[in-house]
Scaffold this motif. Sequence first.
Motif, PDB file in Angstrom:
ATOM      1  N   CYS A  50       0.381  -1.214   0.685  1.00  0.00           N
ATOM      2  CA  CYS A  50      -0.133  -0.036   0.179  1.00  0.00           C
ATOM      3  C   CYS A  50       1.041   1.601  -0.364  1.00  0.00           C
ATOM      4  O   CYS A  50       0.312   2.685  -0.149  1.00  0.00           O
ATOM      5  N   LYS A  97      -2.331   2.067  -2.349  1.00  0.00           N
ATOM      6  CA  LYS A  97      -2.777   2.677  -1.763  1.00  0.00           C
ATOM      7  C   LYS A  97      -3.487   1.336  -0.662  1.00  0.00           C
ATOM      8  O   LYS A  97      -3.680   0.120  -1.414  1.00  0.00           O
ATOM      9  N   CYS A  98      -4.234   2.254   0.079  1.00  0.00           N
ATOM     10  CA  CYS A  98      -4.946   1.357   0.618  1.00  0.00           C
ATOM     11  C   CYS A  98      -6.575   1.098   0.108  1.00  0.00           C
ATOM     12  O   CYS A  98      -7.243   0.481   0.778  1.00  0.00           O
ATOM     13  N   ILE A 150      -0.292  -8.055   3.872  1.00  0.00           N
ATOM     14  CA  ILE A 150      -0.685  -5.942   3.695  1.00  0.00           C
ATOM     15  C   ILE A 150       0.512  -5.244   4.214  1.00  0.00           C
ATOM     16  O   ILE A 150       0.393  -5.503   5.497  1.00  0.00           O
ATOM     17  N   GLY A 152       0.956  -1.378   5.036  1.00  0.00           N
ATOM     18  CA  GLY A 152       0.385  -0.835   5.381  1.00  0.00           C
ATOM     19  C   GLY A 152       0.539   0.251   6.190  1.00  0.00           C
ATOM     20  O   GLY A 152       0.983  -0.088   7.385  1.00  0.00           O
ATOM     21  N   LYS A 208      -3.928   3.723   7.940  1.00  0.00           N
ATOM     22  CA  LYS A 208      -4.762   2.859   6.610  1.00  0.00           C
ATOM     23  C   LYS A 208      -5.569   1.584   6.695  1.00  0.00           C
ATOM     24  O   LYS A 208      -6.747   1.084   5.967  1.00  0.00           O
ATOM     25  N   LEU A 209      -4.871   0.945   7.297  1.00  0.00           N
ATOM     26  CA  LEU A 209      -5.136  -0.708   7.572  1.00  0.00           C
ATOM     27  C   LEU A 209      -6.388  -0.572   8.440  1.00  0.00           C
ATOM     28  O   LEU A 209      -7.701  -1.611   8.650  1.00  0.00           O
ATOM     29  N   LEU A 236      -9.243  -0.069   5.754  1.00  0.00           N
ATOM     30  CA  LEU A 236      -9.583  -0.591   5.047  1.00  0.00           C
ATOM     31  C   LEU A 236     -10.704  -1.804   5.444  1.00  0.00           C
ATOM     32  O   LEU A 236     -11.198  -2.605   4.985  1.00  0.00           O
TER      33      LEU A 236
END
Length: 452
Positions: free
Chosen positions: A142, A170-171, A186, A188, A192-193, A196
């Motif tokens: 990400c 990106k996320c 992943i 990030g 952001k996570l 998501l």
Amino acid sequence: MNPVGTYFREPVETLERSDLDALIEERIHYTVRYANDHSPFYRHWFREHRIDPATIRTHEDLAGLPIIGGADIRANQPPNRKDFGFLSAAPDDIFTIHETSGTSGTPKSFFLAWQEWERLAEKYARIFVSQGFGRGDRMVICASYGMNVGANTMTLAARDIGMTIIPTGKCTFPLRTITNYRPTGIVGSVFKLIRLARQMKAEGMKPEESGVKRLVVGGEAFADESRAYLAGLWGCEVFNTYGSTEGTMCGECSARQGLHVPEDLVHMDLYDPDKKGFVKDGECGRIVLTTLLPVGAKCGMLLINYDTDDTTVVTSRDRCACGRTHMRIYTPQREAETFWARGTPMNRVDVERGVFQPGNMEYLTGEYEAFLYAGDDREKTVMRVSMEAEDPKTCDRDLVAENFKKSFFAMKPRLRQQEEEGLFTIDFNFVLPRGLELSSLPGRPKRFVDRR
């Protein structure tokens, strides 16, 4: 190179301390000599400070050299001069050109030869393997594939390990990326996570059933509480990393007892606040970096005694439970995110810790921002903390405030006393999702700002 067991390069990662120290000193000596021979800035720097490069051979010798910073790099590049003073290889040897994000001022230019890319990739390959990644894993990256080096470095590292990369950059990628390609990891930032995971839940997907086994986070310091919350959302392990364009790539191993520093490739000293000398292990100090070149290697741009404006603590130089011998550090914090009030320092992570107290997350999204203001009489300091709530009307504001203060003041007893005396106050504000000031700002806005 394929990883062997839990190591990417076992002979180096498990070197006995005496052998590792000897290797570091060999590379310090070569790096300083290379700088004098190839870098216009350092050639002038040595003469200006009457330093004989041949006498710089050990870790202790570096303490006798001046410390440079980002301002020195900017002063030695256009528009302040017509060429790049830190360039330390022939133009034909430069493979890529990069810039920092510029969040703290004019972007700094960096030049990388291909050999440097190989060394950077090895740093991340060691980290990923130490976290359990290997051939057959599929990782979503990400991080941005722009002028910075992070995403590209991780991609090269994955090639060396045998992983498959899904380079979203990106996320905010389509959720079919997860359902169709079934990533096992992943990379990030924490927030952001978290977003998501919330997006997945809103669309009827369960993050803990997605097949993602590990999350790798970095880009900014974070609290243990926000890490725990993220791990709970995804139902998997969360590993911390710390990196920069200047060449630092440190990461947690499976033991998660601190971030390993690749000591054979980058030398990290911790200085006291006045940058007059080293601090002892276990004490907080400013991170000062020196590039370490293998004997005979080329480098497009090296740094000696570079002040990162970050702080950390060396937690151990003993052999880790994972078997690695390279030293471990506490998660670095940015000095730009640390402010003083009534004789006490406070960092953004202190605020984040208070937000992510377990009882709070029944009501909050985790998004927050905090500002420091001077009181009406200028003697008082007010910290205003704004937090996103799923529903501000039903949020138990008293509970959230109590949990926040308990966490915050546990680390700041002097401020608790100042609060009792009416000299320090925490005000709380609760807003709907997307209601924070930072929500309207582009890029990566600051979450803790001093407005006194």
